[in-house]
Design a protein around this motif. Structure first.
Motif, PDB file in Angstrom:
ATOM      1  N   TRP A 170      17.377  -1.784  -8.965  1.00 54.86           N
ATOM      2  CA  TRP A 170      17.497  -1.605  -7.517  1.00 54.86           C
ATOM      3  C   TRP A 170      16.796  -0.347  -6.999  1.00 54.86           C
ATOM      4  O   TRP A 170      16.292  -0.373  -5.867  1.00 54.86           O
ATOM      5  CB  TRP A 170      18.969  -1.632  -7.094  1.00 54.86           C
ATOM      6  N   PRO A 171      16.689   0.768  -7.760  1.00 50.05           N
ATOM      7  CA  PRO A 171      15.908   1.891  -7.195  1.00 50.05           C
ATOM      8  C   PRO A 171      14.454   1.530  -6.932  1.00 50.05           C
ATOM      9  O   PRO A 171      13.885   1.895  -5.890  1.00 50.05           O
ATOM     10  CB  PRO A 171      16.046   2.973  -8.268  1.00 50.05           C
ATOM     11  N   GLY A 172      13.831   0.786  -7.875  1.00 51.98           N
ATOM     12  CA  GLY A 172      12.444   0.371  -7.667  1.00 51.98           C
ATOM     13  C   GLY A 172      12.301  -0.623  -6.539  1.00 51.98           C
ATOM     14  O   GLY A 172      11.334  -0.580  -5.757  1.00 51.98           O
ATOM     15  N   LEU A 173      13.252  -1.547  -6.408  1.00 48.75           N
ATOM     16  CA  LEU A 173      13.217  -2.509  -5.311  1.00 48.75           C
ATOM     17  C   LEU A 173      13.377  -1.803  -3.956  1.00 48.75           C
ATOM     18  O   LEU A 173      12.705  -2.151  -2.980  1.00 48.75           O
ATOM     19  CB  LEU A 173      14.327  -3.545  -5.500  1.00 48.75           C
ATOM     20  N   ALA A 174      14.269  -0.814  -3.921  1.00 45.84           N
ATOM     21  CA  ALA A 174      14.450  -0.059  -2.677  1.00 45.84           C
ATOM     22  C   ALA A 174      13.177   0.691  -2.305  1.00 45.84           C
ATOM     23  O   ALA A 174      12.798   0.751  -1.124  1.00 45.84           O
ATOM     24  CB  ALA A 174      15.620   0.915  -2.826  1.00 45.84           C
ATOM     25  N   GLN A 175      12.494   1.239  -3.290  1.00 44.32           N
ATOM     26  CA  GLN A 175      11.238   1.951  -3.006  1.00 44.32           C
ATOM     27  C   GLN A 175      10.173   0.989  -2.480  1.00 44.32           C
ATOM     28  O   GLN A 175       9.440   1.316  -1.536  1.00 44.32           O
ATOM     29  CB  GLN A 175      10.745   2.660  -4.263  1.00 44.32           C
ATOM     30  N   ASP A 176      10.090  -0.200  -3.092  1.00 45.97           N
ATOM     31  CA  ASP A 176       9.134  -1.199  -2.611  1.00 45.97           C
ATOM     32  C   ASP A 176       9.435  -1.595  -1.170  1.00 45.97           C
ATOM     33  O   ASP A 176       8.513  -1.784  -0.355  1.00 45.97           O
ATOM     34  CB  ASP A 176       9.169  -2.432  -3.509  1.00 45.97           C
ATOM     35  N   LEU A 177      10.714  -1.746  -0.834  1.00 51.38           N
ATOM     36  CA  LEU A 177      11.086  -2.085   0.536  1.00 51.38           C
ATOM     37  C   LEU A 177      10.695  -0.974   1.509  1.00 51.38           C
ATOM     38  O   LEU A 177      10.147  -1.229   2.585  1.00 51.38           O
ATOM     39  CB  LEU A 177      12.596  -2.322   0.629  1.00 51.38           C
ATOM     40  N   ALA A 178      10.967   0.273   1.113  1.00 53.31           N
ATOM     41  CA  ALA A 178      10.674   1.400   2.002  1.00 53.31           C
ATOM     42  C   ALA A 178       9.184   1.543   2.261  1.00 53.31           C
ATOM     43  O   ALA A 178       8.766   1.859   3.384  1.00 53.31           O
ATOM     44  CB  ALA A 178      11.235   2.685   1.398  1.00 53.31           C
ATOM     45  N   LEU A 179       8.364   1.294   1.228  1.00 51.63           N
ATOM     46  CA  LEU A 179       6.916   1.478   1.351  1.00 51.63           C
ATOM     47  C   LEU A 179       6.199   0.202   1.801  1.00 51.63           C
ATOM     48  O   LEU A 179       5.002   0.255   2.116  1.00 51.63           O
ATOM     49  CB  LEU A 179       6.339   1.952   0.018  1.00 51.63           C
ATOM     50  N   GLY A 180       6.891  -0.934   1.770  1.00 52.06           N
ATOM     51  CA  GLY A 180       6.238  -2.196   2.099  1.00 52.06           C
ATOM     52  C   GLY A 180       5.188  -2.574   1.085  1.00 52.06           C
ATOM     53  O   GLY A 180       4.118  -3.071   1.442  1.00 52.06           O
ATOM     54  N   LYS A 181       5.492  -2.377  -0.177  1.00 52.68           N
ATOM     55  CA  LYS A 181       4.523  -2.657  -1.241  1.00 52.68           C
ATOM     56  C   LYS A 181       5.187  -3.473  -2.331  1.00 52.68           C
ATOM     57  O   LYS A 181       6.423  -3.610  -2.378  1.00 52.68           O
ATOM     58  CB  LYS A 181       3.990  -1.354  -1.833  1.00 52.68           C
ATOM     59  N   LEU A 182       4.359  -4.016  -3.201  1.00 51.61           N
ATOM     60  CA  LEU A 182       4.824  -4.783  -4.346  1.00 51.61           C
ATOM     61  C   LEU A 182       4.299  -4.100  -5.597  1.00 51.61           C
ATOM     62  O   LEU A 182       3.094  -4.087  -5.850  1.00 51.61           O
ATOM     63  CB  LEU A 182       4.307  -6.229  -4.251  1.00 51.61           C
ATOM     64  N   SER A 183       5.194  -3.494  -6.352  1.00 48.34           N
ATOM     65  CA  SER A 183       4.781  -2.723  -7.523  1.00 48.34           C
ATOM     66  C   SER A 183       4.154  -3.618  -8.581  1.00 48.34           C
ATOM     67  O   SER A 183       4.578  -4.768  -8.760  1.00 48.34           O
ATOM     68  CB  SER A 183       5.984  -1.999  -8.130  1.00 48.34           C
ATOM     69  N   PRO A 184       3.148  -3.125  -9.306  1.00 43.86           N
ATOM     70  CA  PRO A 184       2.605  -3.896 -10.437  1.00 43.86           C
ATOM     71  C   PRO A 184       3.698  -4.138 -11.469  1.00 43.86           C
ATOM     72  O   PRO A 184       4.573  -3.306 -11.686  1.00 43.86           O
ATOM     73  CB  PRO A 184       1.511  -2.977 -10.992  1.00 43.86           C
ATOM     74  N   GLN A 185       3.656  -5.310 -12.101  1.00 42.33           N
ATOM     75  CA  GLN A 185       4.640  -5.629 -13.133  1.00 42.33           C
ATOM     76  C   GLN A 185       4.037  -6.630 -14.098  1.00 42.33           C
ATOM     77  O   GLN A 185       3.123  -7.387 -13.737  1.00 42.33           O
ATOM     78  CB  GLN A 185       5.917  -6.183 -12.503  1.00 42.33           C
ATOM     79  N   PRO A 186       4.517  -6.658 -15.341  1.00 40.37           N
ATOM     80  CA  PRO A 186       3.979  -7.603 -16.321  1.00 40.37           C
ATOM     81  C   PRO A 186       4.153  -9.043 -15.856  1.00 40.37           C
ATOM     82  O   PRO A 186       5.204  -9.417 -15.327  1.00 40.37           O
ATOM     83  CB  PRO A 186       4.846  -7.325 -17.566  1.00 40.37           C
ATOM     84  N   GLY A 187       3.098  -9.829 -16.023  1.00 39.83           N
ATOM     85  CA  GLY A 187       3.152 -11.240 -15.652  1.00 39.83           C
ATOM     86  C   GLY A 187       2.804 -11.539 -14.222  1.00 39.83           C
ATOM     87  O   GLY A 187       2.801 -12.708 -13.816  1.00 39.83           O
ATOM     88  N   LEU A 188       2.518 -10.510 -13.414  1.00 45.19           N
ATOM     89  CA  LEU A 188       2.141 -10.730 -12.012  1.00 45.19           C
ATOM     90  C   LEU A 188       0.667 -10.402 -11.838  1.00 45.19           C
ATOM     91  O   LEU A 188       0.278  -9.228 -11.826  1.00 45.19           O
ATOM     92  CB  LEU A 188       2.993  -9.852 -11.096  1.00 45.19           C
ATOM     93  N   PRO A 189      -0.203 -11.416 -11.721  1.00 44.52           N
ATOM     94  CA  PRO A 189      -1.640 -11.171 -11.578  1.00 44.52           C
ATOM     95  C   PRO A 189      -1.945 -10.316 -10.345  1.00 44.52           C
ATOM     96  O   PRO A 189      -1.268 -10.417  -9.313  1.00 44.52           O
ATOM     97  CB  PRO A 189      -2.237 -12.575 -11.443  1.00 44.52           C
ATOM     98  N   GLU A 190      -2.983  -9.498 -10.453  1.00 45.75           N
ATOM     99  CA  GLU A 190      -3.309  -8.573  -9.367  1.00 45.75           C
ATOM    100  C   GLU A 190      -3.700  -9.298  -8.085  1.00 45.75           C
ATOM    101  O   GLU A 190      -3.344  -8.855  -6.988  1.00 45.75           O
ATOM    102  CB  GLU A 190      -4.433  -7.631  -9.805  1.00 45.75           C
ATOM    103  N   ASP A 191      -4.440 -10.403  -8.208  1.00 44.58           N
ATOM    104  CA  ASP A 191      -4.828 -11.121  -6.979  1.00 44.58           C
ATOM    105  C   ASP A 191      -3.603 -11.720  -6.283  1.00 44.58           C
ATOM    106  O   ASP A 191      -3.488 -11.678  -5.050  1.00 44.58           O
ATOM    107  CB  ASP A 191      -5.862 -12.198  -7.289  1.00 44.58           C
TER     108      ASP A 191
END
Length: 533
Positions: free
Chosen positions: A210-231
């Motif tokens: 949840w800390p990482g999810l909260a940061q993504d929400l605050a910044l409006g971004k989607l953090s890189p993660q294994p299995g998620l292609p960049e495009d």
């Protein structure tokens, strides 16, 4: 009036005319509910006399010009083996977009996926009036490379979750992305999951990340993660916007603990919808109801077997899901349980309340009289149409000497044993018959090996481990007899670490109900590698 509005809305949606989104949603919802009401009235008529409905369905499933009715059909075709798709994912996979005329044809057609979804939307709206709000439903569902159709797929404006998020090849990445989009919408009315395991694992991600999810929400971004292609990450991130207030709310609620977290994060949520909530999935529903989803009703709208949609749950507020077998969706036969030496099937109009039956299906042209690998209990009747409860999957029976311990009864014995271990709570489990272990099982009698994840306990004494074997002996006299003779060896119990079962579900490669008896060596090796005690 119905025809004119339905055609206008369907055509406008199909050709992309500039209709105000909220107005388009309301018009399409109205038209779909009217179509559902018409089919519901037809279903009431069909349920009043199921035999003609079944004979008509059987004629449509056979080649044109085939003579004779159900008796001739049963004489011509022997009972088949268990259907190769008996363990297929629940639901009906990918469904094409709604065509302009499909809505109208559904009023008198025989397309189970469309009719099933219309009945779902109608039933959901009647029980939870705010459930069909635009963008008010979040979806947690993994499609292993192709998005699975949600329960309300004819009304796509219902969902706030991008379809592409569910098509990510990695199950863990797909569920995390969908969870992030669900967290953006504070005004959710419905939280929908393809399987309870998907909701369970997504909420486990919330607990740990949840800390990482909260940061993504605050910044409006989607953090890189294994299995998620960049495009894919770039396209999904373009749909996000910074929301510091929602991020702060997420941090505050998660900081208070996780009991009832779903209702606290989405205060307007009315219901949790899961596409399959029986058999092996019941463990996850129980765990969710007791903790993360405490206070929320669960609704399982569909019954599916052997790759076909067969029934619908018209009673969403009842705690135990029951399904009306729709007489114009398949031709049904039933084998009374326990099995007879020379099995003779009975038909849809010949069932008895309270009895259990093995399901035999003719649901697709050419696939005649296939054993679905499922056992049903007749819970009652709606007019002449049976209302059933799934009991067990025949493929998930433990047997090393012909003793046959079904999955639902083994689960009860396991829960009884766990209750004897102070402080322990069962998180998950799988079983293995010793034949799968080969030489690694040693020179001992055939036996079961059980892998469990527990919360509140990290080790067990030998005496505590024996409690499970003792419970099985008490609950199954045949097993006790074989144990006494020495022809079945003592059960071996292993504890696995946290995260073992999500990795196992990822390794399955498709969104299937959790297998309780592993039959593949690669899955056995994976779970063996997570043993901690």
């Amino acid at each position: 009036m119905l025809l004119a509005v339905a055609v206008a809305v369907a055509v406008a949606v199909a050709v992309g005319l500039p209709v105000v989104p909220a107005l388009r949603h309301r018009l399409l919802r109205w038209a779909l509910c009217r179509a559902a009401g018409r089919y519901r009235r037809r279903l009431e008529v069909l349920s009043g006399d199921v035999c003609p409905s079944q004979e008509r369905r059987l004629r449509r499933l056979q080649p044109p010009g085939t003579a004779g009715g159900s008796e001739d059909f049963r004489r011509r075709h022997a009972l088949g083996r268990r259907h190769p798709d008996a363990e297929q994912e629940p639901g009906w996979g990918k469904v094409p977009p709604l065509r302009p005329w499909a809505l109208l044809c559904s009023c008198w057609g025989t397309d189970p996926p469309l009719q099933g979804s219309l009945l779902y939307l109608d039933t959901l709206h009647a029980a939870f009036p705010q459930a069909l709000a635009p963008g008010g439903t979040a979806l947690l569902s993994w499609g292993a490379g192709a998005p699975r159709a949600p329960a309300g797929w004819p009304l796509p404006t219902l969902y706030c979750t991008p379809a592409e998020a569910g098509a990510v090849a990695s199950r863990a990445a797909a569920l995390r992305v969908q969870l992030l989009f669900a967290l953006r919408e504070r005004a959710l009315r419905v939280l929908e999951a393809g399987l309870p395991t998907e909701l369970h694992d997504a909420l486990a991600t919330l607990r740990t990340s949840w800390p990482g999810l909260a940061q993504d929400l605050a910044l409006g971004k989607l953090s890189p993660q294994p299995g998620l292609p960049e495009d894919t990450r770039g396209r999904l991130q373009a749909l996000l916007a910074p929301d510091a207030a929602r991020a702060a709310e997420l941090r505050a609620e998660c900081g208070r603990g996780f009991e009832g977290i779903v209702q606290r994060l989405w205060p307007q949520l009315q219901v949790v919808v899961v596409r399959s909530a029986h058999g092996a999935e019941q463990l996850y529903c129980d765990a969710l109801c007791q903790a993360d989803c405490k206070g929320l009703p669960f609704y399982c709208p569909f019954y599916q077997a052997a790759g076909a949609l067969l029934g619908v749950n018209l009673w969403p507020e009842e705690p135990v899901p029951r399904f009306l077998l729709c007489p114009d969706w398949a031709f049904y036969e039933f084998l009374p349980c326990p099995a007879e030496e020379e099995p003779q099937t009975v038909l849809l109009g010949e069932l008895w309340e309270g009895r259990e039956y093995g399901l035999v299906l003719t649901a697709h042209p050419g696939d005649y009289r296939c054993r679905a690998g499922e056992v049903l209990r007749v819970a009652g009747f709606h007019k002449q149409c049976p209302v059933v409860e799934p009991v067990r999957r025949e493929s998930q029976v433990l047997s090393v000497r012909g003793e046959s311990i079904p999955e639902e009864r083994f689960y009860r014995s396991l829960c009884r044993a766990v209750g004897m271990w102070p402080g322990a709570r069962l998180v998950d489990y799988v079983c293995v018959e010793s034949a799968l272990l080969g030489a690694s099982s040693g020179a001992c009698a055939p036996h079961y090996e059980v892998f469990v994840e527990l919360r509140g306990l990290r080790d067990l004494s030998e005496g505590q481990r024996y409690k499970l074997d003792q419970c099985l002996q008490e609950d199954f006299p045949i097993y006790k007899s074989f144990r006494f003779k020495g022809s079945i060896g003592p059960l071996r119990l292993h504890l696995v670490g946290a995260g073992a079962f999500p990795r196992l579900r990822e390794a399955l490669g498709s969104p299937l109900p959790m297998p309780r008896v592993l039959r593949e060596e690669r899955l056995l090796q994976l779970i063996q590698g997570t043993v901690i005690s």
